[in-house]
Design a protein around this motif. Sequence first.
Motif, PDB file in Angstrom:
ATOM      1  N   PRO A   1      -3.332   7.091  -1.298  1.00  0.00           N
ATOM      2  CA  PRO A   1      -1.941   6.706  -1.468  1.00  0.00           C
ATOM      3  C   PRO A   1      -1.052   7.947  -1.472  1.00  0.00           C
ATOM      4  O   PRO A   1      -1.506   9.049  -1.779  1.00  0.00           O
ATOM      5  CB  PRO A   1      -1.922   6.015  -2.829  1.00  0.00           C
ATOM      6  CG  PRO A   1      -3.073   6.590  -3.569  1.00  0.00           C
ATOM      7  CD  PRO A   1      -4.100   6.951  -2.544  1.00  0.00           C
TER       8      PRO A   1
ATOM      9  N   TRP B   1     -15.264   3.278  -4.896  1.00  0.00           N
ATOM     10  CA  TRP B   1     -15.037   1.891  -4.508  1.00  0.00           C
ATOM     11  C   TRP B   1     -16.283   1.339  -3.867  1.00  0.00           C
ATOM     12  O   TRP B   1     -16.564   1.590  -2.701  1.00  0.00           O
ATOM     13  CB  TRP B   1     -13.844   1.788  -3.570  1.00  0.00           C
ATOM     14  CG  TRP B   1     -12.594   2.139  -4.281  1.00  0.00           C
ATOM     15  CD1 TRP B   1     -11.975   3.353  -4.296  1.00  0.00           C
ATOM     16  CD2 TRP B   1     -11.841   1.290  -5.138  1.00  0.00           C
ATOM     17  NE1 TRP B   1     -10.874   3.296  -5.098  1.00  0.00           N
ATOM     18  CE2 TRP B   1     -10.761   2.037  -5.633  1.00  0.00           C
ATOM     19  CE3 TRP B   1     -11.969  -0.045  -5.534  1.00  0.00           C
ATOM     20  CZ2 TRP B   1      -9.822   1.507  -6.504  1.00  0.00           C
ATOM     21  CZ3 TRP B   1     -11.032  -0.573  -6.395  1.00  0.00           C
ATOM     22  CH2 TRP B   1      -9.965   0.203  -6.864  1.00  0.00           C
TER      23      TRP B   1
ATOM     24  N   ILE C   1      -2.921  -5.761  -8.922  1.00  0.00           N
ATOM     25  CA  ILE C   1      -2.936  -4.352  -8.514  1.00  0.00           C
ATOM     26  C   ILE C   1      -1.530  -3.856  -8.200  1.00  0.00           C
ATOM     27  O   ILE C   1      -1.208  -2.708  -8.438  1.00  0.00           O
ATOM     28  CB  ILE C   1      -3.890  -4.072  -7.327  1.00  0.00           C
ATOM     29  CG1 ILE C   1      -3.566  -4.948  -6.122  1.00  0.00           C
ATOM     30  CG2 ILE C   1      -5.326  -4.265  -7.750  1.00  0.00           C
ATOM     31  CD1 ILE C   1      -4.459  -4.660  -4.930  1.00  0.00           C
TER      32      ILE C   1
ATOM     33  N   TYR D   1      -0.167  -1.096 -11.111  1.00  0.00           N
ATOM     34  CA  TYR D   1      -0.042   0.303 -10.751  1.00  0.00           C
ATOM     35  C   TYR D   1       1.290   0.875 -11.198  1.00  0.00           C
ATOM     36  O   TYR D   1       1.357   1.936 -11.809  1.00  0.00           O
ATOM     37  CB  TYR D   1      -0.213   0.480  -9.241  1.00  0.00           C
ATOM     38  CG  TYR D   1      -0.279   1.924  -8.864  1.00  0.00           C
ATOM     39  CD1 TYR D   1      -1.494   2.587  -8.903  1.00  0.00           C
ATOM     40  CD2 TYR D   1       0.860   2.636  -8.529  1.00  0.00           C
ATOM     41  CE1 TYR D   1      -1.567   3.927  -8.599  1.00  0.00           C
ATOM     42  CE2 TYR D   1       0.795   3.974  -8.229  1.00  0.00           C
ATOM     43  CZ  TYR D   1      -0.418   4.613  -8.262  1.00  0.00           C
ATOM     44  OH  TYR D   1      -0.486   5.942  -7.968  1.00  0.00           O
TER      45      TYR D   1
ATOM     46  N   ARG E   1       1.770   1.511  -3.669  1.00  0.00           N
ATOM     47  CA  ARG E   1       0.594   2.389  -3.706  1.00  0.00           C
ATOM     48  C   ARG E   1      -0.648   1.694  -4.279  1.00  0.00           C
ATOM     49  O   ARG E   1      -1.382   2.257  -5.074  1.00  0.00           O
ATOM     50  CB  ARG E   1       0.894   3.656  -4.493  1.00  0.00           C
ATOM     51  CG  ARG E   1       1.925   4.518  -3.806  1.00  0.00           C
ATOM     52  CD  ARG E   1       2.098   5.834  -4.499  1.00  0.00           C
ATOM     53  NE  ARG E   1       2.750   5.718  -5.780  1.00  0.00           N
ATOM     54  CZ  ARG E   1       4.062   5.573  -5.936  1.00  0.00           C
ATOM     55  NH1 ARG E   1       4.842   5.534  -4.889  1.00  0.00           N
ATOM     56  NH2 ARG E   1       4.585   5.484  -7.129  1.00  0.00           N
ATOM     57  N   THR E   2      -0.860   0.446  -3.873  1.00  0.00           N
ATOM     58  CA  THR E   2      -2.091  -0.226  -4.270  1.00  0.00           C
ATOM     59  C   THR E   2      -3.228   0.337  -3.437  1.00  0.00           C
ATOM     60  O   THR E   2      -3.016   0.939  -2.386  1.00  0.00           O
ATOM     61  CB  THR E   2      -2.003  -1.737  -4.012  1.00  0.00           C
ATOM     62  OG1 THR E   2      -1.795  -1.933  -2.617  1.00  0.00           O
ATOM     63  CG2 THR E   2      -0.872  -2.367  -4.785  1.00  0.00           C
ATOM     64  N   ASN E   3      -4.452   0.130  -3.925  1.00  0.00           N
ATOM     65  CA  ASN E   3      -5.611   0.590  -3.167  1.00  0.00           C
ATOM     66  C   ASN E   3      -5.653  -0.140  -1.825  1.00  0.00           C
ATOM     67  O   ASN E   3      -5.625  -1.366  -1.750  1.00  0.00           O
ATOM     68  CB  ASN E   3      -6.884   0.300  -3.958  1.00  0.00           C
ATOM     69  CG  ASN E   3      -8.111   0.794  -3.233  1.00  0.00           C
ATOM     70  OD1 ASN E   3      -8.556   0.184  -2.270  1.00  0.00           O
ATOM     71  ND2 ASN E   3      -8.649   1.903  -3.674  1.00  0.00           N
ATOM     72  N   GLN E   4      -5.716   0.647  -0.745  1.00  0.00           N
ATOM     73  CA  GLN E   4      -5.582   0.069   0.590  1.00  0.00           C
ATOM     74  C   GLN E   4      -6.712  -0.891   0.923  1.00  0.00           C
ATOM     75  O   GLN E   4      -6.496  -1.958   1.505  1.00  0.00           O
ATOM     76  CB  GLN E   4      -5.555   1.200   1.619  1.00  0.00           C
ATOM     77  CG  GLN E   4      -4.331   2.065   1.491  1.00  0.00           C
ATOM     78  CD  GLN E   4      -4.466   3.365   2.232  1.00  0.00           C
ATOM     79  OE1 GLN E   4      -5.428   3.574   2.972  1.00  0.00           O
ATOM     80  NE2 GLN E   4      -3.516   4.254   2.047  1.00  0.00           N
TER      81      GLN E   4
ATOM     82  N   ILE F   1     -15.787   1.245 -10.246  1.00  0.00           N
ATOM     83  CA  ILE F   1     -14.353   1.438 -10.505  1.00  0.00           C
ATOM     84  C   ILE F   1     -14.157   2.428 -11.651  1.00  0.00           C
ATOM     85  O   ILE F   1     -13.319   3.327 -11.579  1.00  0.00           O
ATOM     86  CB  ILE F   1     -13.687   0.086 -10.825  1.00  0.00           C
ATOM     87  CG1 ILE F   1     -13.701  -0.802  -9.581  1.00  0.00           C
ATOM     88  CG2 ILE F   1     -12.258   0.289 -11.319  1.00  0.00           C
ATOM     89  CD1 ILE F   1     -13.163  -2.202  -9.807  1.00  0.00           C
TER      90      ILE F   1
ATOM     91  N   THR G   1       0.815  -1.218   0.000  1.00  0.00           N
ATOM     92  CA  THR G   1       0.000   0.000   0.000  1.00  0.00           C
ATOM     93  C   THR G   1       0.848   1.267   0.000  1.00  0.00           C
ATOM     94  O   THR G   1       0.433   2.276  -0.549  1.00  0.00           O
ATOM     95  CB  THR G   1      -0.939   0.036   1.218  1.00  0.00           C
ATOM     96  OG1 THR G   1      -0.159  -0.132   2.397  1.00  0.00           O
ATOM     97  CG2 THR G   1      -1.974  -1.050   1.131  1.00  0.00           C
TER      98      THR G   1
END
Lengths: 308, 373
Positions: free
Chosen positions: A302, B92, B345, B349, A87-90, B87, A83
Amino acid sequence: MEADQIISWLQATLRWGGPLILVSIGEVFSERSGVINVGIEGIMLFGALTGVAISYFTGSVVWAVLVTILLGILLGSGFAYLTVSRRTNQVVTGLMVNLAALGGTNLLFALLPATRSERVTTFPVLFPESFHSIPVIGPVLFKQPVNTWIALILPFIAAWVLYRTTWGLNVRAVGDNPQAAATAGLRVVRLKYQAVILSGIFAALGGCALTLGEVGYFASGGMTAGRGFVVLAAVVVGGWDPVKIALACLVFGAADAAQLRMQTVGSDIPYQIFQMLPYLITVAALAGLVGRTKPPKTWGAPYDPADI
Amino acid sequence: MTNTKKLKEFINFPGLGDLALSGARPLFGVLLGLLAGAGLIALSGVNPLDAYKALLQGALGSPQSFSNVLVRASPLLLGGVGAAIGIKTGVWNIGTEGYMYAGAIAAGAVGLIPLPVPPIIHILLAFLAAMLFSGIWGLLAAYLRAYRGVNEVVTTIMMNYVAIYFVSWMVQEPQPMAEPGSFFPMSKMIAPTAKLPILMSGTSLHPGFIIGIAACILFFLVLRFTPFGFRTRMLGANPEAARYAGVNVKRQILFALLIGAVMGGVAGAFEIMGLKMRVYMDFVAGVGYEAVAVALLAGGNPLGVIASALFFSALKAGGATMSIQTGVGAPMTVVIEALCVIFVIAVGYGERKRLERLEKKGKEDEEVVQNGG
C-alpha cells in the motif's frame, strides 16, 4: 497427431489465449503501478455476464462492449478506492471481489432465464469466407472473431504506452518508488487509480470476450474457472512486459486447449498435468528457476502519502 | 494530549485493548456489511427483515439446523486459525484451499485402506497422513517466502490451483484411489474404521467443530503465553524491531506458514472422514478462501476466529432457508460475507491509522510541552 488436429489445436489456443491477453493488458499496468488486482477473476465474471445480458437485450455487441467497459470502470474504481485510498490489503480485497462476484453473478443470472436457452449475438468474424479456406492460417487466424485480433495487436500498443509515453513512465515510476515519484511532482494516487481502472476495464472486456467471442452464453458457478488467476500467473511469468505476457498467455491458452481436447478425446497423459502447468511455471518463475523475473519494487504494497 | 493519553491507556488495558482493536472494530464492519446486504435484498424486492429472520431461523431454529451450522464451521475454524497465525506473523497465507485438498487426499488415501486396526488408530493414522502431506505441500511456498523472499501471496494462490488439479487427477480413473465406473470423478469410500463418530443422531455432526474450537483456544494461549507466541506477535507488529531483538525471522515465518498448512490439512481431513466419506473432485469449492476471510474478520485473533467462523457458517446454513422462504437466492449469503470482510478491512484500517497518528501527534505534543516548559 493429424494435421487437422494440430490446426484445430492452434485455433483453440488463440481462442482461449485471446481473452487472457485482453485481461493481462490492464493487469500489467495495475501491477506496474504497484497494485496487484486479484479481483480480475471476479471482474471477468461480471464482464462475461454483462456481455451476454446486454447482447441479449439489445442484440448489439457494440452496446455490450460499451456497457462492459462502463462496468469495468465502475468495478475498477471501487477496487482502487479500497486498495489505494483506504489502503486495504490488495490480495484480500481482490479475493473478496471474487467471492462477491461469484455470488453476485449467480444471483443476477437467475434473473435472466432466457439467456440459458437462446444464443445471443456474438462477436463477428472480420475476414470474409474466402479467407477461411487458405491452408493453415485460414482456419487458425482468419476464422477468428474480431476480439482475438484485437488481443493479438493490443500487447504491442500496450508496450508502446508503457515504455514510450510519459504516462507509461509515470506509472512505472509510481510502482517502483512512489515516494520519489511524489517528490518529483507526480500525482501518485491519481496514477494508481488510472492504472487500476484500466485493469478493471480490460478484465471486464476479457470476460466479455470469453462469452461473446465464441460460446454466446453464460454458465453459472464460475465459468471463468480460474482464468483470472492464470492471467496473474502470466503477468509474473512474462516478467511484467506486455508482449512477453501475451506470449505466456498464448502458451497457457495452448495448455488449456490441449487439456480440453484430452478431456473429450481421452489420453494416456492425465489432462490435469496441463491444467497445473501455468501455476507450476509461475511458482518456478517466482523462485528464480525459470529466468529472472523482477516484480515492480512496491508490488502489492500500500502507498501512504504520509510516509515520505 | 490528555485525550490521546487516555486513549492509549485504554488500548493498553489488559483484555479491553484487544477488544477495542480486534473485537469491536470488526463488529462495526460486520454491521455495515449486513446493512449493505439488507440494501441488496431490498433491491431485489424482498423485505430485508423477513430475509434475515428466515436466515436466522434456518441457522438457529432447531438443534438440527444448528448442528448444520457447526458442521459448516469445522473447516472455517480449523483452516481459519491456521491463516490467523499467518496474519499475526505478518504473512498472508492464502493457501488454505490447497492445504484442504492436500489433507483430504492424504486422509482419503489412508482412510480407504482396510486396516485391521481399531478405529481410533486408523483415524489417527489418517490425520497424521493429512498433516504430513499438507505440511509438505505448504513447505514449498513457506520455504520460498522465508528463505528466498518470494511473495507468499502469489505462490500460495498458485499452489491452490495445483492442488485442485492434483486431487482431480488422483480421484479419476485409472488412478488406484478412484471409484471405478463413477459418473463424477471421486475416490472410493473410506473404510468404516476411518469414519469419525456422529455426535447427534439424525444429523451429520462430527467432532470437527470441537477440535476446531479447541485449536483456536490453544493457539490463543500459545500466542499469549509462550516465547513462540511472543516472537510471533513481535514480528507481526514490527519486523525490524523483531530482527533487531534477535528473533530468527526466517524460521518464524516458515513455522507460521507451515502451521497454516497443517491446520488446513486437518480441516480437509475432517471434511472427508466426518462428512463426505470420500474425496470428490473440486469438493472444497472456495471454503478455503472463506477460512482466510474468517481469519481476516477476526484480525488474526484465534478467539475471534471462533466468532467469525460461527458467523460465516450461520450465514451459509441459513441461506438455504432464506432462499426457500423469501426467494432471495442463496448466493446472497456469499455476497454478504464478502461485503462484511470488505467493510471490516476498509473501516478498520482507517481507524487504526488514525489511532497511530493520534499517538504520534500526542508524543510530539508532549515534546513541545516539555521543550516549552
